[in-house]
Scaffold this motif. Structure first.
Motif, PDB file in Angstrom:
ATOM      1  N   LEU A  78       0.826  -1.208   0.000  1.00 44.84           N
ATOM      2  CA  LEU A  78       0.000   0.000   0.000  1.00 44.84           C
ATOM      3  C   LEU A  78       0.859   1.257   0.000  1.00 44.84           C
ATOM      4  CD1 LEU A  78      -2.851  -0.978   2.493  1.00 44.84           C
ATOM      5  CD2 LEU A  78      -3.058  -0.643   0.017  1.00 44.84           C
ATOM      6  N   SER A  79       2.010   1.200   0.671  1.00 44.46           N
ATOM      7  CA  SER A  79       2.863   2.387   0.765  1.00 44.46           C
ATOM      8  C   SER A  79       3.496   2.737  -0.565  1.00 44.46           C
ATOM      9  CB  SER A  79       3.967   2.172   1.809  1.00 44.46           C
ATOM     10  OG  SER A  79       4.983   1.306   1.312  1.00 44.46           O
ATOM     11  N   ARG A  80       3.541   1.797  -1.486  1.00 42.79           N
ATOM     12  CA  ARG A  80       4.119   2.086  -2.795  1.00 42.79           C
ATOM     13  C   ARG A  80       3.262   3.080  -3.560  1.00 42.79           C
ATOM     14  NH1 ARG A  80       5.828  -3.396  -5.683  1.00 42.79           N
ATOM     15  NH2 ARG A  80       7.086  -1.938  -6.906  1.00 42.79           N
ATOM     16  N   ARG A  81       1.991   3.173  -3.189  1.00 47.45           N
ATOM     17  CA  ARG A  81       1.091   4.156  -3.815  1.00 47.45           C
ATOM     18  C   ARG A  81       0.970   5.417  -2.969  1.00 47.45           C
ATOM     19  NH1 ARG A  81      -4.548   1.679  -5.229  1.00 47.45           N
ATOM     20  NH2 ARG A  81      -4.741   3.786  -6.072  1.00 47.45           N
ATOM     21  N   THR A  82       0.926   5.262  -1.653  1.00 46.39           N
ATOM     22  CA  THR A  82       0.640   6.397  -0.779  1.00 46.39           C
ATOM     23  C   THR A  82       1.891   7.049  -0.216  1.00 46.39           C
ATOM     24  OG1 THR A  82       0.506   5.004   1.191  1.00 46.39           O
ATOM     25  CG2 THR A  82      -1.518   5.297  -0.080  1.00 46.39           C
ATOM     26  N   ARG A 150      -6.971   3.772   7.317  1.00 44.07           N
ATOM     27  CA  ARG A 150      -7.386   4.702   6.268  1.00 44.07           C
ATOM     28  C   ARG A 150      -8.518   5.623   6.693  1.00 44.07           C
ATOM     29  NH1 ARG A 150      -6.460   3.016   0.076  1.00 44.07           N
ATOM     30  NH2 ARG A 150      -4.225   2.692   0.298  1.00 44.07           N
ATOM     31  N   ARG A 219      -8.733  -1.491  -1.313  1.00 46.87           N
ATOM     32  CA  ARG A 219      -8.589  -0.581  -2.457  1.00 46.87           C
ATOM     33  C   ARG A 219      -9.938  -0.259  -3.088  1.00 46.87           C
ATOM     34  NH1 ARG A 219      -3.081  -3.452  -4.742  1.00 46.87           N
ATOM     35  NH2 ARG A 219      -1.613  -2.078  -3.649  1.00 46.87           N
ATOM     36  N   PRO A 223     -10.474   3.906  -1.555  1.00 51.10           N
ATOM     37  CA  PRO A 223      -9.484   4.215  -2.592  1.00 51.10           C
ATOM     38  C   PRO A 223      -8.634   5.430  -2.286  1.00 51.10           C
ATOM     39  CG  PRO A 223     -11.665   4.929  -3.258  1.00 51.10           C
ATOM     40  CD  PRO A 223     -11.851   4.154  -1.988  1.00 51.10           C
ATOM     41  N   GLN A 224      -9.035   6.240  -1.319  1.00 47.62           N
ATOM     42  CA  GLN A 224      -8.283   7.441  -1.005  1.00 47.62           C
ATOM     43  C   GLN A 224      -6.966   7.075  -0.328  1.00 47.62           C
ATOM     44  OE1 GLN A 224     -10.879   6.343   0.605  1.00 47.62           O
ATOM     45  NE2 GLN A 224     -10.748   6.693   2.796  1.00 47.62           N
ATOM     46  N   ALA A 225      -6.006   7.978  -0.466  1.00 43.65           N
ATOM     47  CA  ALA A 225      -4.719   7.778   0.196  1.00 43.65           C
ATOM     48  C   ALA A 225      -4.927   7.723   1.696  1.00 43.65           C
ATOM     49  CB  ALA A 225      -3.757   8.912  -0.156  1.00 43.65           C
TER      50      ALA A 225
END
Length: 242
Positions: A78-82, A150, A219, A223-225
């Motif tokens: 998840l951290s790879r996106r956020t 989240r 996700r 979907p938000q960070a």
């Protein structure tokens, strides 16, 4: 001691004591309630739920209290996106620490009850029903943890995760291992909580599948960070200084 080393120690100790609570309470349950499997499971699940809650409260501010390779993997993914979760470097420190802690926790439980340090389990746990139970248990655990993160409710994680695992002992066919490190630790005990080494790969594969399902659900629903959490204290501290 470096920050990352201290966090890895917290993961090792926390995972170890979690396995000690699972195996130790299982041994005690067998001794206190011989011949009553239902009561043994109640005693085992209650002790594990309470111990997990306490351990998250102790270790959470240090390492995030993952105690579980699939939680760490999910956090990293998840951290790879956020950009606010577990780093790759921390992941490489957490995974071996969790496994080593789990193995040590099994030995500790045995020594406390004056049993041989290691006794390979002969408790076969295999079949599609049990694997499905592990998928459900792990997916629910991942969904719970990251839904709390989240939505800014990470402070509720200790009682929520403890309650979920305690309940999942009863509503899943597998009694909710939901943790590859704990699964490996439980191969070293031929007691109530054990799992035969030959059964462990099927459980771990199901846990990985469940983690993927839980991530997909997060996700889809959130979907938000994610807001910054205690998932990676070192990164949080760096962010706070900038």
């Amino acid at each position: 001691m470096s920050t990352l080393a201290r966090r890895a120690v917290a993961e090792a100790v926390g995972t170890g004591l979690l396995v000690t609570s699972v195996i130790g309470s299982g041994i005690m349950a067998q001794r206190l309630s011989p011949g009553d499997a239902g009561l043994q499971l109640l005693e085992n699940s209650t002790a594990t739920a309470f111990a997990l809650t306490a351990l998250i409260l102790i270790m959470g501010p240090v390492s995030g209290a993952h105690f579980n390779p699939v939680v760490s993997l999910a956090d990293w993914l998840l951290s790879r996106r956020t950009g606010d979760g577990l780093t790759g470097r921390a992941l490489l420190a957490y995974l071996p620490a969790q496994v080593a802690g789990a193995l040590g926790g099994a030995v500790l439980a045995h020594l406390m009850f004056e049993l041989p340090a290691v006794t390979a389990s002969t408790h076969q746990r295999t079949g599609t029903g049990l694997w499905l139970g592990e998928i459900v248990a792990t997916a629910g655990l991942i969904a719970l943890i990251f839904a709390l993160a989240r939505t800014g409710r990470a402070a509720l994680a200790p009682p929520a995760v403890g309650a979920y695992i305690g309940a999942a002992y009863w509503f899943t066919s597998s009694t909710s291992f939901a943790n590859p490190a704990v699964t490996l630790g439980r191969t070293l005990t031929d007691t109530f909580a054990g799992i035969a080494p030959a059964s462990a790969p099927g459980f771990i594969a199901a846990q990985l599948a469940g983690a993927g399902l839980g991530l997909a659900l997060i996700r889809l629903l959130y979907p938000q960070a994610s807001p910054l959490t205690v998932a990676d204290p070192e990164r949080l501290a760096t962010t706070a200084r900038t």
